[in-house]
Design a protein around this motif. Structure first.
Motif, PDB file in Angstrom:
ATOM      1  N   TYR A  50       0.865  -1.186   0.000  1.00 37.40           N
ATOM      2  CA  TYR A  50       0.000   0.000   0.000  1.00 37.40           C
ATOM      3  C   TYR A  50       0.902   1.236   0.000  1.00 37.40           C
ATOM      4  O   TYR A  50       1.215   1.809   1.037  1.00 37.40           O
ATOM      5  CB  TYR A  50      -0.881  -0.040   1.246  1.00 37.40           C
ATOM      6  CG  TYR A  50      -2.149   0.764   1.218  1.00 37.40           C
ATOM      7  CD1 TYR A  50      -2.295   1.928   0.476  1.00 37.40           C
ATOM      8  CD2 TYR A  50      -3.227   0.360   1.994  1.00 37.40           C
ATOM      9  CE1 TYR A  50      -3.466   2.649   0.491  1.00 37.40           C
ATOM     10  CE2 TYR A  50      -4.411   1.078   2.011  1.00 37.40           C
ATOM     11  CZ  TYR A  50      -4.525   2.217   1.255  1.00 37.40           C
ATOM     12  OH  TYR A  50      -5.686   2.943   1.278  1.00 37.40           O
ATOM     13  N   SER A  51       1.313   1.670  -1.181  1.00 35.65           N
ATOM     14  CA  SER A  51       2.306   2.754  -1.286  1.00 35.65           C
ATOM     15  C   SER A  51       1.808   4.059  -0.676  1.00 35.65           C
ATOM     16  O   SER A  51       2.582   4.796  -0.061  1.00 35.65           O
ATOM     17  CB  SER A  51       2.747   2.952  -2.733  1.00 35.65           C
ATOM     18  OG  SER A  51       1.658   3.137  -3.591  1.00 35.65           O
ATOM     19  N   GLN A  75      11.595   5.291   2.324  1.00 35.09           N
ATOM     20  CA  GLN A  75      12.476   4.430   1.530  1.00 35.09           C
ATOM     21  C   GLN A  75      11.778   3.114   1.190  1.00 35.09           C
ATOM     22  O   GLN A  75      11.856   2.630   0.063  1.00 35.09           O
ATOM     23  CB  GLN A  75      13.791   4.178   2.281  1.00 35.09           C
ATOM     24  CG  GLN A  75      14.676   5.403   2.283  1.00 35.09           C
ATOM     25  CD  GLN A  75      15.897   5.271   3.172  1.00 35.09           C
ATOM     26  OE1 GLN A  75      15.903   4.513   4.147  1.00 35.09           O
ATOM     27  NE2 GLN A  75      16.932   6.018   2.846  1.00 35.09           N
ATOM     28  N   ARG A  76      11.068   2.560   2.153  1.00 40.83           N
ATOM     29  CA  ARG A  76      10.305   1.335   1.888  1.00 40.83           C
ATOM     30  C   ARG A  76       9.195   1.630   0.883  1.00 40.83           C
ATOM     31  O   ARG A  76       8.940   0.846  -0.026  1.00 40.83           O
ATOM     32  CB  ARG A  76       9.735   0.796   3.195  1.00 40.83           C
ATOM     33  CG  ARG A  76       8.872  -0.431   3.041  1.00 40.83           C
ATOM     34  CD  ARG A  76       9.701  -1.668   2.690  1.00 40.83           C
ATOM     35  NE  ARG A  76       8.851  -2.774   2.327  1.00 40.83           N
ATOM     36  CZ  ARG A  76       8.358  -3.664   3.177  1.00 40.83           C
ATOM     37  NH1 ARG A  76       8.644  -3.573   4.464  1.00 40.83           N
ATOM     38  NH2 ARG A  76       7.597  -4.637   2.747  1.00 40.83           N
ATOM     39  N   GLY A  77       8.543   2.769   1.061  1.00 39.69           N
ATOM     40  CA  GLY A  77       7.481   3.174   0.151  1.00 39.69           C
ATOM     41  C   GLY A  77       7.970   3.370  -1.275  1.00 39.69           C
ATOM     42  O   GLY A  77       7.266   3.049  -2.228  1.00 39.69           O
ATOM     43  N   LEU A  78       9.186   3.894  -1.432  1.00 42.81           N
ATOM     44  CA  LEU A  78       9.774   4.050  -2.766  1.00 42.81           C
ATOM     45  C   LEU A  78       9.898   2.701  -3.466  1.00 42.81           C
ATOM     46  O   LEU A  78       9.579   2.571  -4.650  1.00 42.81           O
ATOM     47  CB  LEU A  78      11.162   4.689  -2.674  1.00 42.81           C
ATOM     48  CG  LEU A  78      11.235   6.197  -2.593  1.00 42.81           C
ATOM     49  CD1 LEU A  78      12.679   6.635  -2.399  1.00 42.81           C
ATOM     50  CD2 LEU A  78      10.636   6.844  -3.809  1.00 42.81           C
ATOM     51  N   SER A  79      10.345   1.725  -2.734  1.00 42.54           N
ATOM     52  CA  SER A  79      10.492   0.387  -3.288  1.00 42.54           C
ATOM     53  C   SER A  79       9.134  -0.185  -3.692  1.00 42.54           C
ATOM     54  O   SER A  79       8.968  -0.716  -4.789  1.00 42.54           O
ATOM     55  CB  SER A  79      11.171  -0.513  -2.258  1.00 42.54           C
ATOM     56  OG  SER A  79      11.241  -1.838  -2.719  1.00 42.54           O
ATOM     57  N   VAL A  80       8.165  -0.062  -2.807  1.00 41.09           N
ATOM     58  CA  VAL A  80       6.818  -0.559  -3.078  1.00 41.09           C
ATOM     59  C   VAL A  80       6.217   0.151  -4.286  1.00 41.09           C
ATOM     60  O   VAL A  80       5.685  -0.485  -5.205  1.00 41.09           O
ATOM     61  CB  VAL A  80       5.912  -0.385  -1.834  1.00 41.09           C
ATOM     62  CG1 VAL A  80       4.450  -0.607  -2.177  1.00 41.09           C
ATOM     63  CG2 VAL A  80       6.350  -1.321  -0.721  1.00 41.09           C
ATOM     64  N   ALA A  81       6.303   1.467  -4.292  1.00 39.47           N
ATOM     65  CA  ALA A  81       5.721   2.244  -5.399  1.00 39.47           C
ATOM     66  C   ALA A  81       6.408   1.903  -6.718  1.00 39.47           C
ATOM     67  O   ALA A  81       5.743   1.803  -7.756  1.00 39.47           O
ATOM     68  CB  ALA A  81       5.831   3.738  -5.104  1.00 39.47           C
ATOM     69  N   ASN A  83       7.817  -0.949  -7.523  1.00 41.06           N
ATOM     70  CA  ASN A  83       7.384  -2.289  -7.924  1.00 41.06           C
ATOM     71  C   ASN A  83       5.971  -2.289  -8.488  1.00 41.06           C
ATOM     72  O   ASN A  83       5.648  -3.090  -9.363  1.00 41.06           O
ATOM     73  CB  ASN A  83       7.476  -3.266  -6.754  1.00 41.06           C
ATOM     74  CG  ASN A  83       8.905  -3.571  -6.373  1.00 41.06           C
ATOM     75  OD1 ASN A  83       9.824  -3.385  -7.153  1.00 41.06           O
ATOM     76  ND2 ASN A  83       9.098  -4.032  -5.147  1.00 41.06           N
ATOM     77  N   LYS A  84       5.121  -1.403  -7.969  1.00 40.74           N
ATOM     78  CA  LYS A  84       3.728  -1.345  -8.406  1.00 40.74           C
ATOM     79  C   LYS A  84       3.525  -0.417  -9.599  1.00 40.74           C
ATOM     80  O   LYS A  84       2.441  -0.379 -10.166  1.00 40.74           O
ATOM     81  CB  LYS A  84       2.845  -0.840  -7.255  1.00 40.74           C
ATOM     82  CG  LYS A  84       2.648  -1.836  -6.143  1.00 40.74           C
ATOM     83  CD  LYS A  84       1.779  -1.273  -5.048  1.00 40.74           C
ATOM     84  CE  LYS A  84       0.435  -0.878  -5.588  1.00 40.74           C
ATOM     85  NZ  LYS A  84      -0.456  -0.275  -4.625  1.00 40.74           N
ATOM     86  N   GLY A  85       4.532   0.367  -9.920  1.00 40.74           N
ATOM     87  CA  GLY A  85       4.378   1.341 -11.001  1.00 40.74           C
ATOM     88  C   GLY A  85       3.603   2.576 -10.573  1.00 40.74           C
ATOM     89  O   GLY A  85       3.068   3.298 -11.405  1.00 40.74           O
ATOM     90  N   ASP A  86       3.560   2.828  -9.278  1.00 40.75           N
ATOM     91  CA  ASP A  86       2.845   3.984  -8.728  1.00 40.75           C
ATOM     92  C   ASP A  86       3.782   5.192  -8.770  1.00 40.75           C
ATOM     93  O   ASP A  86       4.414   5.551  -7.776  1.00 40.75           O
ATOM     94  CB  ASP A  86       2.390   3.680  -7.301  1.00 40.75           C
ATOM     95  CG  ASP A  86       1.474   4.734  -6.718  1.00 40.75           C
ATOM     96  OD1 ASP A  86       1.323   5.817  -7.331  1.00 40.75           O
ATOM     97  OD2 ASP A  86       0.911   4.488  -5.637  1.00 40.75           O
TER      98      ASP A  86
END
Length: 112
Positions: A50-51, A75-81, A83-86
């Protein structure tokens, strides 16, 4: 929905990432970043991809005087986003991290 309604839903056992995100955002908007971070932290446990929650969690941590925790969330959110293309969330978190980097000396001086 207002905070009381959301809290009642949680108390009734209707826990979900979306509910926790709503509570986190509501508490942050109400000026209680510690409560916001608690709910947003639970949100990303329930849905680590959940970015938008990672982005808001970083804001809550920063507002609560925890810049290192904010950095880690973004930093974790950057990785998630990524990966999701967000891309929008990714760009926003990059801006937040750059701002934090510029503020870090001042924040460290206050803490010391």
């Amino acid at each position: 929905m207002d905070i009381n309604t959301l809290e009642k839903m949680l108390a009734a056992g209707k826990d979900s990432a979306l509910l926790r995100f709503g509570l986190g955002k509501s508490w942050l908007d109400a000026g209680d970043p510690v409560r916001a971070a608690t709910h947003l932290g639970r949100c990303v446990v329930l849905d680590p991809d959940y970015s938008a929650a990672w982005k808001l969690l970083g804001k809550a941590w920063l507002a609560g005087g925890q810049p290192q925790a904010a950095r880690e969330a973004w930093q974790r959110g950057l990785s998630v986003a990524g990966n999701k293309g967000d891309q929008q969330a990714r760009k926003e978190m990059q801006v937040f991290l750059r701002r934090l980097d510029r503020q870090s000396p001042a924040l460290l001086a206050k803490a010391g």
